[in-house]
Enzyme design. Sequence first.
Site, PDB file in Angstrom:
ATOM      1  N   TYR A  13       0.837  -1.197   0.000  1.00 46.61           N
ATOM      2  CA  TYR A  13       0.000   0.000   0.000  1.00 46.61           C
ATOM      3  C   TYR A  13       0.877   1.255   0.000  1.00 46.61           C
ATOM      4  O   TYR A  13       0.519   2.270  -0.602  1.00 46.61           O
ATOM      5  CB  TYR A  13      -0.918  -0.002   1.217  1.00 46.61           C
ATOM      6  CG  TYR A  13      -1.823   1.207   1.307  1.00 46.61           C
ATOM      7  CD1 TYR A  13      -3.032   1.248   0.622  1.00 46.61           C
ATOM      8  CD2 TYR A  13      -1.464   2.318   2.069  1.00 46.61           C
ATOM      9  CE1 TYR A  13      -3.857   2.357   0.682  1.00 46.61           C
ATOM     10  CE2 TYR A  13      -2.283   3.436   2.137  1.00 46.61           C
ATOM     11  CZ  TYR A  13      -3.480   3.458   1.445  1.00 46.61           C
ATOM     12  OH  TYR A  13      -4.286   4.558   1.513  1.00 46.61           O
ATOM     13  N   HIS A  20       6.481  -7.754  -0.230  1.00 52.03           N
ATOM     14  CA  HIS A  20       6.822  -7.491   1.175  1.00 52.03           C
ATOM     15  C   HIS A  20       8.234  -8.005   1.500  1.00 52.03           C
ATOM     16  O   HIS A  20       8.434  -9.204   1.724  1.00 52.03           O
ATOM     17  CB  HIS A  20       5.807  -8.172   2.106  1.00 52.03           C
ATOM     18  CG  HIS A  20       4.461  -7.537   2.097  1.00 52.03           C
ATOM     19  ND1 HIS A  20       4.102  -6.539   2.980  1.00 52.03           N
ATOM     20  CD2 HIS A  20       3.388  -7.725   1.292  1.00 52.03           C
ATOM     21  CE1 HIS A  20       2.866  -6.156   2.729  1.00 52.03           C
ATOM     22  NE2 HIS A  20       2.401  -6.854   1.711  1.00 52.03           N
ATOM     23  N   GLU A  56       9.794  -7.516   4.214  1.00 52.89           N
ATOM     24  CA  GLU A  56       9.925  -7.746   5.655  1.00 52.89           C
ATOM     25  C   GLU A  56       9.590  -9.164   6.079  1.00 52.89           C
ATOM     26  O   GLU A  56       9.969  -9.585   7.178  1.00 52.89           O
ATOM     27  CB  GLU A  56       9.054  -6.741   6.430  1.00 52.89           C
ATOM     28  CG  GLU A  56       7.547  -6.964   6.338  1.00 52.89           C
ATOM     29  CD  GLU A  56       6.903  -6.282   5.140  1.00 52.89           C
ATOM     30  OE1 GLU A  56       5.693  -6.032   5.193  1.00 52.89           O
ATOM     31  OE2 GLU A  56       7.616  -6.019   4.150  1.00 52.89           O
ATOM     32  N   LYS A 101      11.241  -9.913  21.147  1.00 51.94           N
ATOM     33  CA  LYS A 101      11.720 -11.077  21.902  1.00 51.94           C
ATOM     34  C   LYS A 101      13.118 -11.510  21.470  1.00 51.94           C
ATOM     35  O   LYS A 101      13.965 -11.841  22.316  1.00 51.94           O
ATOM     36  CB  LYS A 101      10.735 -12.234  21.733  1.00 51.94           C
ATOM     37  CG  LYS A 101      11.130 -13.521  22.446  1.00 51.94           C
ATOM     38  CD  LYS A 101      11.015 -13.393  23.949  1.00 51.94           C
ATOM     39  CE  LYS A 101       9.562 -13.421  24.370  1.00 51.94           C
ATOM     40  NZ  LYS A 101       9.422 -13.500  25.854  1.00 51.94           N
ATOM     41  N   SER A 118       9.663 -13.531  37.285  1.00 48.45           N
ATOM     42  CA  SER A 118       8.775 -14.653  36.974  1.00 48.45           C
ATOM     43  C   SER A 118       9.538 -15.927  36.671  1.00 48.45           C
ATOM     44  O   SER A 118       8.988 -17.025  36.763  1.00 48.45           O
ATOM     45  CB  SER A 118       7.906 -14.299  35.760  1.00 48.45           C
ATOM     46  OG  SER A 118       8.699 -14.222  34.590  1.00 48.45           O
ATOM     47  N   GLY A 119      10.797 -15.798  36.264  1.00 47.33           N
ATOM     48  CA  GLY A 119      11.555 -16.966  35.844  1.00 47.33           C
ATOM     49  C   GLY A 119      11.640 -17.075  34.333  1.00 47.33           C
ATOM     50  O   GLY A 119      12.430 -17.840  33.801  1.00 47.33           O
ATOM     51  N   GLY A 120      10.805 -16.287  33.627  1.00 46.89           N
ATOM     52  CA  GLY A 120      10.870 -16.274  32.177  1.00 46.89           C
ATOM     53  C   GLY A 120      12.040 -15.450  31.688  1.00 46.89           C
ATOM     54  O   GLY A 120      12.702 -14.745  32.452  1.00 46.89           O
ATOM     55  N   VAL A 121      12.293 -15.504  30.374  1.00 48.72           N
ATOM     56  CA  VAL A 121      13.469 -14.852  29.823  1.00 48.72           C
ATOM     57  C   VAL A 121      13.408 -13.334  29.978  1.00 48.72           C
ATOM     58  O   VAL A 121      14.432 -12.691  30.240  1.00 48.72           O
ATOM     59  CB  VAL A 121      13.661 -15.239  28.334  1.00 48.72           C
ATOM     60  CG1 VAL A 121      12.486 -14.799  27.489  1.00 48.72           C
ATOM     61  CG2 VAL A 121      14.951 -14.646  27.791  1.00 48.72           C
ATOM     62  N   ASP A 122      12.219 -12.743  29.849  1.00 51.11           N
ATOM     63  CA  ASP A 122      12.129 -11.277  29.897  1.00 51.11           C
ATOM     64  C   ASP A 122      12.543 -10.740  31.257  1.00 51.11           C
ATOM     65  O   ASP A 122      13.387  -9.843  31.362  1.00 51.11           O
ATOM     66  CB  ASP A 122      10.710 -10.822  29.549  1.00 51.11           C
ATOM     67  CG  ASP A 122      10.269 -11.294  28.178  1.00 51.11           C
ATOM     68  OD1 ASP A 122      11.139 -11.457  27.302  1.00 51.11           O
ATOM     69  OD2 ASP A 122       9.066 -11.532  27.993  1.00 51.11           O
ATOM     70  N   SER A 123      11.948 -11.267  32.311  1.00 53.53           N
ATOM     71  CA  SER A 123      12.302 -10.779  33.643  1.00 53.53           C
ATOM     72  C   SER A 123      13.718 -11.200  34.024  1.00 53.53           C
ATOM     73  O   SER A 123      14.392 -10.499  34.779  1.00 53.53           O
ATOM     74  CB  SER A 123      11.294 -11.265  34.692  1.00 53.53           C
ATOM     75  OG  SER A 123      11.320 -12.665  34.824  1.00 53.53           O
TER      76      SER A 123
END
Length: 524
Positions: free
Chosen positions: A86, A180, A182, A380, A234-239
Amino acid sequence: MTDIHAQKILVLDFGSQYTQLIARRVREAGVYCEIRDYDISEAEARRFNPRGVIFSGGPESAGERAAPAPPDHLYALGVPILGICYGLQVMAERFGGKVEASPKSEFGFAQVIMESQCRLLRGIEDRIDLDGRAQLDVWMSHGDKVSRAPSGFAIAAATDSAPIAALADDERGFYGLQFHPEVTHTAQGQRIIERFVHEICGCESLWTAANIIDDAIAMVRDKVGGDRVLLGLSGGVDSAVVAALLHRAIGDQLCCVFVDNGLLRLREGDQVMATFAANMGIRVIRANAEEQFLEKLRGVAEPEAKRRIIGNTFVEVFEREAARLSGVRWLAQGTIYPDVIESAGARTGKARVIKSHHNVGGLPETMKLELLEPLRELFKDEVRKLGLELGLPYKMVYRHPFPGPGLGVRVIGEVRKEYCEVLRRADAIFIEELHRAEVYDQVSQAFAVFLPVKSVGVVGDARRYAWVIGLRAVETVDFMTARWARLDVELLEAVSNRIMNEIPDVSRVTYDISSKPPATIEWE
């Protein structure tokens, strides 16, 4: 210190499902970018001061009178512009071209033939055909086409159904692609984006993991000063990445609170405490709040209501723990960019809410602590790169994501302790079998879901009327789009048999074959 925001690209959103992918590809090229609305004001655009601008795709028809169009002041910035799908069409219309509905839509794979040389595409091809013409394997998604090129633009590429698949005005640095670049299905897409941001826009690769860490540390130290920071771990990768980043930035000013809310995976609480407190030397307080969470969730079935309750309760627990410590002013969280986008909290402010995240859409207005979110603008994959750069173990960094609300959004409907117990055991079996088959790292996320319906089964000569467990596994790069994982049927059979044989409360196991979109990765 390097200013990682000095050379940047402005991505204008026209409502494409791929807008975030464009931003991610630019970041992969080592260049900072931000997404803004297509109708950005002149003052805001000049204040942002981009080295280049990218117009995203969109669902509208550029040939319509009321079609959304970028304001003219963007063309007067004097910087290169790349229009995608577009974005190509609306640029063509602006400079006197013609856009009309195509009798043959293109959705999916297509082969593009180079018609003329231009700076953007020169030397980029997948093959050379028998006539000596360069070809590209690309991904198309359009029903309209540019039927007449605007003055000053050369036709750079074509397909059988889209005779104008790329336009180029090398003098002004204006380019348009009907396909596209991307998406990963366009084989040379990343090379095209890198050509645009580096060679045409003149941006260096400043957006690297090491530079992002240095920048985040400086930001945290400047913002926090001598205050203490409380991190919800939390134990997840982000925290985990936030914990490592903040520990490097402010050391003992950081205190982590791990909330054992009864919505965790099997033995996860003990694992988190061992990993962070014992191995990383970070101070961690374990707050046992299972009864508090489950009581507040009693009788609540609506997903958004559950997320808000879980978010509010997390903050209540954090503030209670903070009150026991002196000097705590900040609440740190592992919020990342997809959380913000899906909660309609992105800067554009016009996205529809797909689902709120407990750490974005579920925080109470009365919260006393100030928020500190050093990963808020990262995807992520960028977070994982930071984790490795910070020295976190590979297994921790590439562990499958676990939602902040935990099993609260994997128990469909009302959350009860007995449902969580069944789900914990089923999930553990699924993950164990994925590791045994050596496919855990081949899928991006895998988990079990508790369905609050009963199904008839047969055990020996007896009738069993018990719960249903759903299995979910997906493959994705950025978690904005995902494909259901084609797991081996024998593996699925082994998982199913174990769950039904080892958990008497389960009589049936299903496998989810929905991709994102139209489904989301989590069920709620």
